[in-house]
Design an enzyme around this catalytic site. Sequence first.
Site, short mmCIF file in Angstrom:
data_model
loop_
_atom_site.label_atom_id
_atom_site.label_comp_id
_atom_site.label_asym_id
_atom_site.label_seq_id
_atom_site.Cartn_x
_atom_site.Cartn_y
_atom_site.Cartn_z
CB THR A 41 31.83 2.95 11.53
OG1 THR A 41 32.60 3.70 10.59
CG2 THR A 41 30.77 3.86 12.13
CG HIS A 46 36.87 5.27 4.71
ND1 HIS A 46 36.25 6.34 4.10
CD2 HIS A 46 35.94 4.72 5.53
CE1 HIS A 46 35.01 6.44 4.50
NE2 HIS A 46 34.78 5.47 5.38
CG HIS A 49 36.58 9.07 7.80
ND1 HIS A 49 36.82 7.72 7.61
CD2 HIS A 49 35.41 9.16 8.48
CE1 HIS A 49 35.83 7.03 8.15
NE2 HIS A 49 34.97 7.86 8.68
CE LYS A 83 26.71 4.19 6.42
NZ LYS A 83 27.64 3.54 5.50
NE ARG A 87 26.05 4.19 10.77
CZ ARG A 87 27.10 4.44 9.99
NH1 ARG A 87 28.06 3.54 9.87
NH2 ARG A 87 27.20 5.57 9.33
CD GLN A 174 26.29 14.96 14.50
OE1 GLN A 174 26.18 13.80 14.12
NE2 GLN A 174 26.53 15.97 13.67
CG ASP A 195 26.34 12.70 5.31
OD1 ASP A 195 27.17 13.59 5.60
OD2 ASP A 195 26.58 11.49 5.49
CE LYS A 231 30.01 5.05 -0.74
NZ LYS A 231 29.27 4.21 0.23
CE LYS A 234 32.93 1.66 -0.13
NZ LYS A 234 33.08 0.72 0.98
CB THR A 235 39.50 -0.11 -5.59
OG1 THR A 235 39.90 -0.87 -4.43
CG2 THR A 235 40.04 1.31 -5.45
#
Length: 420
Positions: A41, A46, A49, A83, A87, A174, A195, A231, A234-235
């Site tokens: 994606t 990141h 993962h 989500k 997407r 999947q 999830d 979260k 994230k920054t």
Amino acid sequence: MSDLLKDLKFRGLVNQITDEEGLAKALEEGEIKLYSGFDPTADSLHIGHMLPVLTLRRFQLNGHHPIALVGGGTGLIGDPSGKKAERTLNTADIVQDWSNRIKEQLSQFLDFEASDNPAIIVNNYDWIGSLDVISFLRDVGKNFGINYMLAKDSVQSRIESGISFTEFSYMILQSFDFLKLYQNNGCKLQIGGSDQWGNITAGLELIRKSEENSKAYGLTIPLVTKADGTKFGKTEGGAIWLDAEKTSPYEFYQFWINTDDRDVVKYLKFFTFLSHEEIEELEGEVASAPEKRLAQKALAEEVTKLVHGEAALQQAIKISAALFSGEIKDLTGNEILEGFKDVPTTEVTEGEIGLIDLLIQAKIAPSKRQAREDITNGAIYINGERIQDLEKIISSDDKIDGKFTVIRRGKKKYFLIKYM
């Protein structure tokens, strides 16, 4: 219970298991093959993962065979799990490019050259890309009841806001991945974030309907959370990427070293390969001497070394130490760029310039009067050295690698001067 399952439980890495007794027995009886999927994606993985990737690594270190599935096919569809909205669909060439980059990153964590249990990478586009609609509906789709699919959390959470048939079909695709890997590779276990529970159990149901006397399992890992409610990963600058071009090793190191005391032990268990004893010792340090931040240092060093290597870790430590001590002159031009990536930057023409004029030009001081006052009061530092000379001229001696000058006003306000 196998030693591996005990370790996973100690680390808090087990959220749900479809058949814990059966999986424990399979792990004790010998090597198994397991997989986790990574949809392309973006052009990089990141830190969100990392947990499934490192869990695959833990299985490999215990003698099992990990399969990393890159979702070149499912990446064209989009997973609705977690989500709130549909997407944006990417083109096939973009997904293919991202798939190739993710393959490279996975090789940093999994050993594809191991003599006994090498990891392998597969791309589900190899079987999804050639699947025609009629075969898909007759051979795969007929195994899924609509009520069964509607009951899954990944679908339920999107019913009110809306879900397209495209994303609704993701669960089937999947599931088909798991069946294909079961048939072609003897893969008996799928792991994923919590999830993914609905998708994983749907895959097990497809295997059960398609293969007689099948034995397959599913295991989910908790989603990573932060104690302050924000979260994870994230920054202010966005996501923390594994690609050094997108998130520098210094920024990566800083993310981990700034971990909250309430989270650091959990992250040591999740993201490092330190022993139980080492983690428990660091947990004691957090309780008895939190100001030393020994657990955060260990976490930052272990994870940065794992992702970027020893040399990048040492450079990140060097930059951090220089910024803490103010010894900026010890840094190279590249280290300056990395450490001061997000500070206000002003480009000036090469040549000599008076400090007062430079403070005005770089908007460090609003007026000459204020600039003189700041210099006189000792509030201005050039490359870590306090300057109180009102006649100071910025010369080549003040330029790191001939390219940069770092000016600090007060204790923490940094500015970067870049010479053109």
